[in-house]
Scaffold this active site. Sequence first.
Site, PDB file in Angstrom:
ATOM      1  N   ASP A  87     -10.836   7.750  -2.540  1.00 22.24           N
ATOM      2  CA  ASP A  87     -12.150   7.199  -2.757  1.00 22.24           C
ATOM      3  C   ASP A  87     -13.486   7.297  -1.756  1.00 22.24           C
ATOM      4  O   ASP A  87     -13.377   8.550  -1.302  1.00 22.24           O
ATOM      5  CB  ASP A  87     -11.854   5.569  -2.780  1.00 22.24           C
ATOM      6  CG  ASP A  87     -11.625   5.146  -1.941  1.00 22.24           C
ATOM      7  OD1 ASP A  87     -11.629   5.921  -0.926  1.00 22.24           O
ATOM      8  OD2 ASP A  87     -11.129   4.010  -1.587  1.00 22.24           O
ATOM      9  N   HIS A 123     -11.721   6.628   2.221  1.00 21.80           N
ATOM     10  CA  HIS A 123     -10.568   6.646   2.351  1.00 21.80           C
ATOM     11  C   HIS A 123      -9.854   8.728   1.905  1.00 21.80           C
ATOM     12  O   HIS A 123     -10.150   8.590   1.011  1.00 21.80           O
ATOM     13  CB  HIS A 123      -9.459   5.827   2.267  1.00 21.80           C
ATOM     14  CG  HIS A 123      -9.855   4.481   2.148  1.00 21.80           C
ATOM     15  ND1 HIS A 123     -10.734   3.647   1.093  1.00 21.80           N
ATOM     16  CD2 HIS A 123      -9.569   3.846   3.087  1.00 21.80           C
ATOM     17  CE1 HIS A 123     -10.573   2.636   1.765  1.00 21.80           C
ATOM     18  NE2 HIS A 123     -10.253   2.300   2.286  1.00 21.80           N
ATOM     19  N   SER A 164      -8.112  -1.037   6.624  1.00 25.00           N
ATOM     20  CA  SER A 164      -7.982  -0.127   5.274  1.00 25.00           C
ATOM     21  C   SER A 164      -6.542   1.032   5.358  1.00 25.00           C
ATOM     22  O   SER A 164      -6.382   1.868   4.669  1.00 25.00           O
ATOM     23  CB  SER A 164      -8.957  -0.145   4.349  1.00 25.00           C
ATOM     24  OG  SER A 164      -9.977   1.145   5.021  1.00 25.00           O
TER      25      SER A 164
END
Length: 366
Positions: free
Chosen positions: A324, A327, A40
């Site tokens: 978040d 990240h 991610s």
Amino acid sequence: MAKEITLGFILIVVLVVSISQSRLVNGAPQVPCFFIFGDSLADNGNNNNLLSFANANYQPYGIDFPIGPTGRFCNGRTTVDILAQLLGFENPIPSFAATRGQDILKGLNYASGSAGIRAETGFQVGARISLDQQLQNHQVTVSRIASTLGHNQSALQYLNKCLYSVGMGSNDYINNYFLPQFYDTSRIYNHEQYATVLIHQYSRQIASLYKNGARKVALIGLGAIGCTPNAISTFGTEGSACVDNMNSAVQLFNQKLLALVNQLNTNLTDAKFIYVNSFGMASGDPAAAGFKVVNVGCCPVNKFGQCAADQTPCQNRSEYAFWDGFHPTEALNQITARRTYTEFDPSDTYPLDISHLVQLSLSSCM
Ligand SMILES: *[C@@H]1O[C@H](CO)[C@@H](O)[C@H](O)[C@H]1NC(C)=O
Ligand SMILES: *[C@@H]1O[C@H](CO)[C@@H](O)[C@H](O)[C@H]1NC(C)=O
Ligand SMILES: *[C@@H]1O[C@H](CO)[C@@H](O)[C@H](O)[C@H]1NC(C)=O
């Protein structure tokens, strides 16, 4: 005297030319193509059509990205987006999922949120593209490039010139080893053994990338996963800034990855592998880099530690290290990307930074 002046002049011309070749953003990029494998931290939309909780194609993701939410797990650009810009690419490297035709010649991004080195990693979150599958997707790309360029030989020569970035392993800890309710790896392996089996598998995967023509490869070390807001809120203990147990586990992985880089460079002399010290870059004082908030993300999160849909994030994103629960913000990605491209501290990259890696002329073979 006249000779010296001429030589000095030529030297200046050479310098100016080489500086403008490496710095000019609007000229040709420093490598013809850039291929990205990862999770991610690099995903730019490959998970959008997968049945998964690891999606980021909704607001407020992308609030600072020119076209809004794209599937990037960030408010703005990811580290590889910024690296592509520093390399002189006009646009970010597009996702494998959404790209066909001539556009694949500049490289593709195969990264997938929640994916790992191990195939089972991330299963509790839903569908994802493991590193093995990303490499299979790259195999498809190699065939497509071969048919575009006519002969396999010229395709391999072309692929030799590209830059490859591989950043994998965080989820083998976050979405595997440290979730004993879903995975039994922590019952089978201690930290040392787990790092060893991961590196063995990773080594075979990197060898397959080499077989497909990769010669300039950046292997991205794991970051301080014990210092993410989600780790702190889930596993943190009163008074400690990070979850030390998680950090020490990934540091074992990183040590073995560094050793693997040495082995690869010794064994494969027509290629160059570099190690990017993400952990070290993150352990500097975040306040010194201008971040005021380092233990909480900017957006309100859901139970998965991702931004809750359509909630209003913090105002000043550049004051936050995290976007978040997991990240980094674009602001932190900027620093990481710049230090990966041109090392700021000698320990940032090993043995070379990306700006030097892309300039190497390696004896081409195959
Ligand atoms: C290119 O490689 C593919 C797969 O290895 C093979 O099937 C094909 O025959 C090759 N084509 C040429 C032109 O060599
Ligand atoms: C490098 O070569 C040595 C000796 O042949 C071998 O034992 C080792 O597994 C190789 N390592 C890699 C990463 O290719
Ligand atoms: C946002 O944060 C940065 C870094 O602390 C600061 O320089 C800037 O003035 C802030 N901007 C606003 C609008 O508050």
